[in-house]
Design a protein around this motif. Structure first.
Motif, PDB file in Angstrom:
ATOM      1  N   HIS A 128     -57.157  28.722  -3.898  1.00 29.62           N
ATOM      2  CA  HIS A 128     -57.877  27.464  -4.107  1.00 29.62           C
ATOM      3  C   HIS A 128     -58.557  27.023  -2.814  1.00 29.62           C
ATOM      4  CE1 HIS A 128     -58.903  23.613  -5.727  1.00 29.62           C
ATOM      5  NE2 HIS A 128     -57.971  22.931  -5.082  1.00 29.62           N
ATOM      6  N   LEU A 129     -57.851  27.131  -1.697  1.00 31.22           N
ATOM      7  CA  LEU A 129     -58.406  26.705  -0.407  1.00 31.22           C
ATOM      8  C   LEU A 129     -59.652  27.509  -0.053  1.00 31.22           C
ATOM      9  CD1 LEU A 129     -56.574  25.755   2.805  1.00 31.22           C
ATOM     10  CD2 LEU A 129     -58.270  27.557   2.941  1.00 31.22           C
ATOM     11  N   TRP A 141     -60.057  17.294   0.798  1.00 23.02           N
ATOM     12  CA  TRP A 141     -59.920  18.554   1.522  1.00 23.02           C
ATOM     13  C   TRP A 141     -58.721  18.525   2.473  1.00 23.02           C
ATOM     14  CZ3 TRP A 141     -61.404  23.483   1.647  1.00 23.02           C
ATOM     15  CH2 TRP A 141     -61.205  24.208   2.823  1.00 23.02           C
ATOM     16  N   VAL A 142     -58.625  17.465   3.288  1.00 22.39           N
ATOM     17  CA  VAL A 142     -57.549  17.382   4.282  1.00 22.39           C
ATOM     18  C   VAL A 142     -56.181  17.343   3.591  1.00 22.39           C
ATOM     19  CG1 VAL A 142     -56.505  15.933   6.069  1.00 22.39           C
ATOM     20  CG2 VAL A 142     -58.975  16.318   6.063  1.00 22.39           C
ATOM     21  N   LEU A 200     -51.173  19.941   1.634  1.00 16.03           N
ATOM     22  CA  LEU A 200     -50.397  20.364   0.464  1.00 16.03           C
ATOM     23  C   LEU A 200     -50.159  21.875   0.464  1.00 16.03           C
ATOM     24  CD1 LEU A 200     -51.935  18.162  -2.369  1.00 16.03           C
ATOM     25  CD2 LEU A 200     -49.508  18.319  -1.803  1.00 16.03           C
ATOM     26  N   GLY A 201     -51.171  22.644   0.858  1.00 21.21           N
ATOM     27  CA  GLY A 201     -51.003  24.091   0.942  1.00 21.21           C
ATOM     28  C   GLY A 201     -49.929  24.476   1.953  1.00 21.21           C
ATOM     29  N   THR A 202     -49.932  23.787   3.100  1.00 20.40           N
ATOM     30  CA  THR A 202     -48.925  24.046   4.130  1.00 20.40           C
ATOM     31  C   THR A 202     -47.531  23.675   3.634  1.00 20.40           C
ATOM     32  OG1 THR A 202     -50.590  23.532   5.823  1.00 20.40           O
ATOM     33  CG2 THR A 202     -48.286  23.575   6.527  1.00 20.40           C
ATOM     34  N   LEU A 203     -47.423  22.521   2.971  1.00 20.06           N
ATOM     35  CA  LEU A 203     -46.129  22.089   2.435  1.00 20.06           C
ATOM     36  C   LEU A 203     -45.646  23.025   1.331  1.00 20.06           C
ATOM     37  CD1 LEU A 203     -46.529  18.194   2.244  1.00 20.06           C
ATOM     38  CD2 LEU A 203     -45.063  19.502   3.800  1.00 20.06           C
ATOM     39  N   ILE A 255     -46.866  12.289  -3.631  1.00 21.90           N
ATOM     40  CA  ILE A 255     -47.711  11.236  -3.043  1.00 21.90           C
ATOM     41  C   ILE A 255     -49.069  11.809  -2.638  1.00 21.90           C
ATOM     42  CG2 ILE A 255     -47.941   9.675  -1.068  1.00 21.90           C
ATOM     43  CD1 ILE A 255     -44.854   9.373  -1.159  1.00 21.90           C
ATOM     44  N   LEU A 256     -49.053  12.985  -2.021  1.00 26.10           N
ATOM     45  CA  LEU A 256     -50.310  13.612  -1.601  1.00 26.10           C
ATOM     46  C   LEU A 256     -51.160  14.030  -2.793  1.00 26.10           C
ATOM     47  CD1 LEU A 256     -49.101  15.768   1.433  1.00 26.10           C
ATOM     48  CD2 LEU A 256     -50.566  13.752   1.511  1.00 26.10           C
TER      49      LEU A 256
END
Length: 448
Positions: free
Chosen positions: A113-114, A131-132, A137-140, A208-209
């Protein structure tokens, strides 16, 4: 025959009407504060990769809650409780397999997705916040998957735990504080704390994100969702998760590697250079490189050929991820060498390859951007002739798939009752895939 087709069409119309009636009423509730948009036509799944990732997150939540009933977060009981889930709990091995493969799928979908959003410039048009939060979210997602398989407390999990502990202690200033909070005084403290992170704290932060990341109109495609979830179930049945060897303090060191999404980090640490620089600073810079893209890409064009810097970042990011992941899997096969010698990576060779990747990526991006403009010639659009399928044929295919769906569901239930969980999971996945194609068929009928 004509009467039967008319009855089927009327039945399908009633299903669509019932769905639309339900959706219109739910729109007045807080549940539909974010509007779900179901496409009228068959569209590319690239347009709703974020939704597919979120659906995988929901599957992980449901299967994770079911696993919590039997998992015991302590050094003495963690591994044995997972073995209990595998061998004695009804449907335990099925739930654990789905949970494991869903975690890998979510990591893959988040990364995919990124890069798709990067190359298609979706971070533009006032989407910087989306985006940010997506990068975070990808990192988490990767962190959540990483601490999840640590909880098994097998030999492979302890390797991952040692990696995390080494990075924590090597971090200046806040390292000891983080170690005291997360690691505590021993394995019992560590397991209980990462268990809390895994099942409560990180999922809450992600939810939340998600509220900040999701656009107002969310594309939800029932057909593709059924196909993806069905494929997940079939994969879970065909590739069961091994339990691995139980960790004990006196257990001799084994040459093993962590999960694929941790391998880039593992490869960096195996260069035997400074742990903080390799394991914390460089990965953070890699993540920040993607996070600042909307703020350094000031081009108004959405075409990737006119954004060579972003194209270079994307190509370099993909190639570096692939190379470091593969390198992380490599272990010297010579059994005469000791453990450290077998896993060591030559830093000069490793970083030489990464530098070469960057040079090739950015030079290729700029050359491609330059010469694609120079040699591109405007071409007339040739209107392609669509493949025409008669309404009767489509309705016949949908009718056949409905019959096949009923049969496969019946076989699946029968296999569950017999206790053949592997075949039952395969047929359940197949029924979801058939449902996906039925959904597309109904959509084709409705669009005519």
């Amino acid at each position: 025959m004509a009467g039967e087709k008319e009855n089927i069409k009327n039945l399908l119309d009633r299903v669509v009407e019932a769905y639309e009636w339900t959706v219109k009423r739910l729109e007045r509730t807080i549940l539909f504060g974010i509007r779900l948009v179901i496409p009228n036509k068959i569209v590319s799944p690239h347009g709703f990769l974020g939704m597919l990732t979120f659906i995988t997150f929901i599957i992980l939540g449901v299967t994770g809650v079911l696993l919590m009933f039997y998992y015991r977060p302590s050094l003495a009981e963690a591994y044995d409780s997972v073995a209990l889930i595998n061998n004695e709990v009804d449907f335990g091995i099925v739930i654990r397999n789905i949970h494991y493969h869903a975690s890998n799928l979510m990591v893959f979908l988040a990364i995919y997705h990124l890069f798709y959003q990067l190359f298609s410039s979706r971070y533009k048009i006032r989407n910087e916040v989306i985006w940010v939060t997506g990068v975070i979210l990808g990192t988490l997602t990767i962190i959540e998957a990483y601490i999840g398989y640590d909880l098994i407390m097998n030999v492979r999990a302890v390797l991952a735990i040692n990696i995390g502990a080494a990075l924590t202690y090597s971090t200046p200033f806040i390292g000891p504080i983080l170690a005291n909070i997360v690691i505590g005084t021993g394995f019992d403290d560590l397991i209980l704390r990462i268990y809390t992170l895994h099942v409560l704290l990180i999922p809450m932060i992600m939810i939340i994100l998600f509220t900040l990341h999701f656009p107002r109109n969310l594309v939800f495609d029932p057909g593709m969702t059924g196909i993806i979830v069905g494929a997940l179930f079939i994969t879970s049945a065909l590739f069961p998760v091994p339990l691995g060897d139980k960790y004990t303090p006196e257990f001799p060191a084994q040459v093993t590697v962590p999960e694929w999404y941790i391998n880039p980090l593992y490869a960096l640490l195996r260069t035997e250079l400074d742990k903080f620089v390799m394991g914390v600073l460089l990965p953070t810079l890699f993540i920040m490189m993607f996070m600042v893209v909307p703020f350094i890409d000031r081009s108004k064009s959405m075409k990737i050929t006119e954004r060579p810097l972003v194209l270079g970042i994307g190509i370099s990011g993909i190639l570096q991820s692939i190379v470091t992941t593969v390198w992380g899997f490599y272990v010297d096969p010579d059994p005469r060498k000791n453990y450290l010698e077998r896993i060591a990576i030559d830093p000069y060779l490793f970083f030489g390859v990464l530098i070469l990747i960057n040079v090739i990526s950015f030079s290729s991006a700029y050359l491609y951007s330059k010469y694609s403009k120079k040699f591109s010639t405007p071409q007339k659009r040739v209107k392609s002739e669509p493949i025409r399928i008669s309404q009767d044929t489509i309705e016949g295919i949908v009718y056949a798939m409905i019959i096949a769906e009923l049969y496969v569901v019946g076989v699946s239930l029968y296999m569950y009752l017999r206790g053949d969980l592997t075949f039952a999971l395969i047929t359940t996945g197949l029924s979801l895939i058939i449902f996906g194609f039925i959904s597309y068929g109904i959509r084709l009928i409705g669009s005519r």
